[in-house]
Design a protein around this motif. Structure first.
Motif, PDB file in Angstrom:
ATOM      1  N   SER A 523       0.841  -1.222   0.000  1.00 13.83           N
ATOM      2  CA  SER A 523       0.000   0.000   0.000  1.00 13.83           C
ATOM      3  C   SER A 523       0.869   1.262   0.000  1.00 13.83           C
ATOM      4  O   SER A 523       0.592   2.245  -0.711  1.00 13.83           O
ATOM      5  CB  SER A 523      -0.930  -0.017   1.210  1.00 13.83           C
ATOM      6  OG  SER A 523      -0.154  -0.031   2.404  1.00 13.83           O
ATOM      7  N   ALA A 524       1.989   1.213   0.769  1.00 13.90           N
ATOM      8  CA  ALA A 524       2.887   2.374   0.815  1.00 13.90           C
ATOM      9  C   ALA A 524       3.553   2.595  -0.531  1.00 13.90           C
ATOM     10  O   ALA A 524       3.668   3.740  -1.013  1.00 13.90           O
ATOM     11  CB  ALA A 524       3.935   2.170   1.906  1.00 13.90           C
ATOM     12  N   THR A 525       4.003   1.545  -1.159  1.00 11.45           N
ATOM     13  CA  THR A 525       4.639   1.673  -2.471  1.00 11.45           C
ATOM     14  C   THR A 525       3.649   2.169  -3.514  1.00 11.45           C
ATOM     15  O   THR A 525       3.998   2.946  -4.415  1.00 11.45           O
ATOM     16  CB  THR A 525       5.226   0.311  -2.901  1.00 11.45           C
ATOM     17  OG1 THR A 525       4.200  -0.692  -2.818  1.00 11.45           O
ATOM     18  CG2 THR A 525       6.396  -0.088  -2.032  1.00 11.45           C
ATOM     19  N   LEU A 527       1.147   4.166  -2.957  1.00 14.70           N
ATOM     20  CA  LEU A 527       0.993   5.606  -2.720  1.00 14.70           C
ATOM     21  C   LEU A 527       2.192   6.365  -3.261  1.00 14.70           C
ATOM     22  O   LEU A 527       2.059   7.419  -3.880  1.00 14.70           O
ATOM     23  CB  LEU A 527       0.819   5.870  -1.229  1.00 14.70           C
ATOM     24  CG  LEU A 527      -0.518   5.389  -0.615  1.00 14.70           C
ATOM     25  CD1 LEU A 527      -0.479   5.543   0.900  1.00 14.70           C
ATOM     26  CD2 LEU A 527      -1.694   6.209  -1.190  1.00 14.70           C
ATOM     27  N   LEU A 528       3.400   5.863  -3.045  1.00 13.06           N
ATOM     28  CA  LEU A 528       4.607   6.529  -3.522  1.00 13.06           C
ATOM     29  C   LEU A 528       4.625   6.591  -5.038  1.00 13.06           C
ATOM     30  O   LEU A 528       4.996   7.609  -5.638  1.00 13.06           O
ATOM     31  CB  LEU A 528       5.856   5.798  -3.014  1.00 13.06           C
ATOM     32  CG  LEU A 528       6.173   5.962  -1.528  1.00 13.06           C
ATOM     33  CD1 LEU A 528       7.295   5.017  -1.126  1.00 13.06           C
ATOM     34  CD2 LEU A 528       6.579   7.406  -1.223  1.00 13.06           C
ATOM     35  N   SER A 530       2.070   6.544  -7.043  1.00 13.52           N
ATOM     36  CA  SER A 530       1.059   7.502  -7.522  1.00 13.52           C
ATOM     37  C   SER A 530       1.543   8.933  -7.342  1.00 13.52           C
ATOM     38  O   SER A 530       1.360   9.797  -8.200  1.00 13.52           O
ATOM     39  CB  SER A 530      -0.265   7.273  -6.786  1.00 13.52           C
ATOM     40  OG  SER A 530      -0.068   7.484  -5.387  1.00 13.52           O
ATOM     41  N   SER A 531       2.227   9.219  -6.207  1.00 13.81           N
ATOM     42  CA  SER A 531       2.746  10.572  -5.979  1.00 13.81           C
ATOM     43  C   SER A 531       3.860  10.895  -6.957  1.00 13.81           C
ATOM     44  O   SER A 531       3.955  12.009  -7.463  1.00 13.81           O
ATOM     45  CB  SER A 531       3.221  10.704  -4.529  1.00 13.81           C
ATOM     46  OG  SER A 531       4.294   9.813  -4.308  1.00 13.81           O
TER      47      SER A 531
END
Length: 654
Positions: A523-525, A527-528, A530-531
């Motif tokens: 999930s963190a990757t 988000l990264l 997408s940013s």
């Protein structure tokens, strides 16, 4: 109620592997008489005839088997003759040489081996490397257990061999003691036999001595009787001498009478000679007269012939008569003279007859004298015969006296010799008795020495028995220690199983946590990414897309691996306490893991066959040691554990 079989099958499993040989253990009772043509067949359950067997092997018996004794035996069914894996049930059937069924085993099946569900990771440190560079080895748990089992079996075989060597040494010592005891008993029997023989010889010598005493008494009696006979012979000799003197006097008288008769005979012989001379003279005269008579008869015959011739001449010659008258006268004159001569001859004949009568009387006298002479000769012959008989009797008496004296001397000499021989034999008997007494004393001393040696041997035997008992106690203690070690190994196995379960639960917890962490990282990757997609790319990224890929790869989540060390901050709260086995062992660490989803690669058939053959050979060595050990093997591992261990050893590793 189950039927009582003469043969009993032991340790029959519920299933066997068709790719490995099958061992069949059975016991022969004393009621069964084993034969070389007995066999054991593998039958399907529900068979109807002994010919319905799938395969068979000959029933074997141990070399030390004797009829009437119980025996434990084992045969092998080779893998090539066994049926394939199926759900059909089979059983062992023992058939004797006559075709009679002696025993049936329980039913079992042949099934393929299942893949191992467990693997064991073995961590080993190579020499010369640091502690952090240990190597992990993943091996089947069955192989590890099999290695440990083989080590235990080797130790067990060594212990059993040591026990067998101790038993052999003890049996050898017992055999040597028994042999020495038999030798000593034989020597004792020989000594007793010699003592009995010596006693028998002593008894015989005593009997001979008594017989010699009896013979000596008989000889003394014979000597007394000989003395009495000698006295009787002396008396007879005196009587014979008196009779001889009387006979000599009679012989003298007879000789005198014979001399007188001889003188009378000489006189009669002289008379007979004289009469014979007279008779000869008379015979001569008679002969002369006979000659004269013959001459006269011849003359008369001649005259008669002449007279006849004259008559014939007268008759013929008448003319000559005259001439012959003168001659006739002369002839008549001559005739007269002849008649005169005839008368004279007749007188001579009468004288001759008288002489003949005298001669007959003289012959009669001679005959009477001859009769008297014959009587005298007969009397002389009778006297000479009596004298000769007397001389013969005297000679016989002298011979008898000489014989009796010679016999007496010989009897005295023989008696003296017998006396000397008896004395010598008595001395020899005394010497023999002394020698026998000495030998008996020596034998008694030897018997005492042998008794002492026997007592020493018994003491040594007692010591050896004590040593053997101590050794047996030590071996039993070692067996108990082995049992205790086996129990400890079983307990450790149980502890390992519990630790394994704990580790499996811990791994499950770790997997759950890792899944949660991976989801959070994903999930963190996301988000990264997408940013970063929203932000513009830098020049370096546009110019070098490979650097971007490397950065992404470095930032990407690494794959899950059980060999990776977890982060300390995440694992600290849930880390279980270390087990005492990990604390005490300084070498490799064993970590139980779940089985993989796919089976590991199978080894080649050659390597599998070699491994199975090696395991089978090792198990045969261990099993042979177990069979030869006897009761101790029964103490170490019971029959059902032997079957389980054999299944583990002979089963393939994969």
């Amino acid at each position: 109620m189950e039927k009582m079989w003469k043969v009993e099958f032991r340790n029959v499993g519920s299933s066997y592997f068709p790719q490995s040989r099958v061992e069949c253990h059975y016991s022969i009772s004393s009621q069964h008489s084993w034969a070389s043509n007995d066999w054991i067949g593998l039958f399907k359950v529900g068979w109807s005839s002994v010919k319905d067997y799938h395969t068979f092997v000959w029933a074997l018996a141990p070399p030390s088997y004797r009829e009437g004794n119980d025996a434990h035996c084992c045969v092998h069914f080779q893998a090539g003759y066994l049926p394939g894996a199926s759900a059909e049930q089979y059983q062992f059937v023992y058939v004797d040489g006559k075709g009679e069924v002696c025993s049936q085993s329980a039913a079992f099946t042949f099934s393929a081996p299942k893949p191992l569900e467990e693997l064991v990771t073995l961590e080993e440190g190579e020499p010369g490397h640091e502690e952090g560079e240990d190597m992990l080895m993943v091996i089947p748990r069955a192989e590890l257990l099999q290695g440990r089992l083989q080590e235990c079996l080797k130790e067990r075989a060594e212990l059993l061999q040591a026990l067998e060597a101790a038993e052999r040494s003890r049996e050898g010592e017992q055999e040597s003691v028994r042999r020495s005891r038999e030798v000593w008993e034989k020597q004792q029997e020989e000594l007793e036999r010699e003592i009995s023989e010596l006693q028998e010889e002593l008894r015989h010598s005593r009997e001979q001595r008594e017989e010699l005493k009896k013979k000596q008494e008989e000889l003394e009696c014979v000597i007394v009787s000989v003395k009495e006979e000698n006295q009787a012979l002396m008396e007879k000799r005196a009587r014979g001498e008196e009779r001889i003197s009387q006979l000599e006097e009679d012989i003298r008288l007879l000789t005198q009478r014979g001399l007188e008769r001889e003188t009378d005979l000489e006189r009669m012989k002289e008379r007979a000679k004289k009469v014979a001379a007279q008779k000869k003279e008379e015979e001569n005269e008679r002969k002369n007269l006979k000659v004269k008579l013959e001459q006269t008869e011849k003359e008369l015959h001649s005259l008669s012939t002449e007279f006849q011739s004259l008559r014939s001449s007268l008759a013929q010659r008448d003319t000559h008569a005259l001439q012959l008258r003168d001659t006739i006268t002369t002839l008549t004159h001559k005739l007269n003279n002849a008649h005169r001569k005839e008368a004279a001859s007749e007188a001579a004949l009468a004288d001759l007859r008288g002489v003949q009568e005298r001669l007959g009387g003289s012959e009669r006298c001679v005959e009477t004298l001859r009769g008297e002479l014959r009587d005298m000769a007969a009397q002389r012959d009778a006297a000479q015969a009596e004298l000769h008989q007397a001389r013969l009797q005297a000679a016989q008496l002298t011979l008898q006296l000489a014989d009796s004296s010679l016999a007496l001397r010989e009897g005295r000499a023989s008696w003296a010799q017998e006396r000397e021989s008896l004395q010598h034999s008595a001395e020899m008997d005394r010497m023999r008795l002394e020698m026998l007494n000495d030998e008996i004393q020596q034998k008694e001393e030897l018997l005492q020495e042998e008794r002492m040696e026997r007592e020493k041997a018994e003491v040594e035997l007692g010591r050896e028995k004590d040593c053997n008992r101590v050794q047996l106690g030590e071996t039993r203690r070692e067996l108990q220690e082995l049992k205790a070690s086996l129990r400890v190994a079983q307990k450790e196995k149980e502890q390992l199983q519990t630790e394994k379960q704990e580790v499996i639960e811990y791994i499950r917890q770790l997997e759950q946590r890792l899944e949660a962490l991976s989801e959070s990282k994903w999930s963190a990757t996301a988000l990264l990414q997408s940013s970063r997609a929203d932000s513009p790319l830098s020049d370096s990224e546009d110019e070098n897309p490979e650097a971007l890929q490397e950065a992404r790869a470095s930032r990407a989540l690494s794959h899950y691996s059980l060999c990776d060390q977890p982060q300390p901050d995440l694992l600290l709260p849930a880390t279980p306490p270390p087990s005492p086995r990990h604390l005490h062992t300084s070498h490799g660490v064993v970590i139980s893991q779940p089985a993989p989803y796919c089976c590991p690669p199978q080894p080649s058939s050659d390597s599998h066959a070699a491994h199975s053959s090696e395991s089978e050979e090792e198990y045969e060595v261990a099993h042979s040691g177990g069979n030869s050990s006897g009761e101790e093997t029964a103490l170490l591992l019971p029959d059902h554990t032997d079957a389980a261990l054999s299944d583990l050893v002979e089963s393939p590793l994969w």
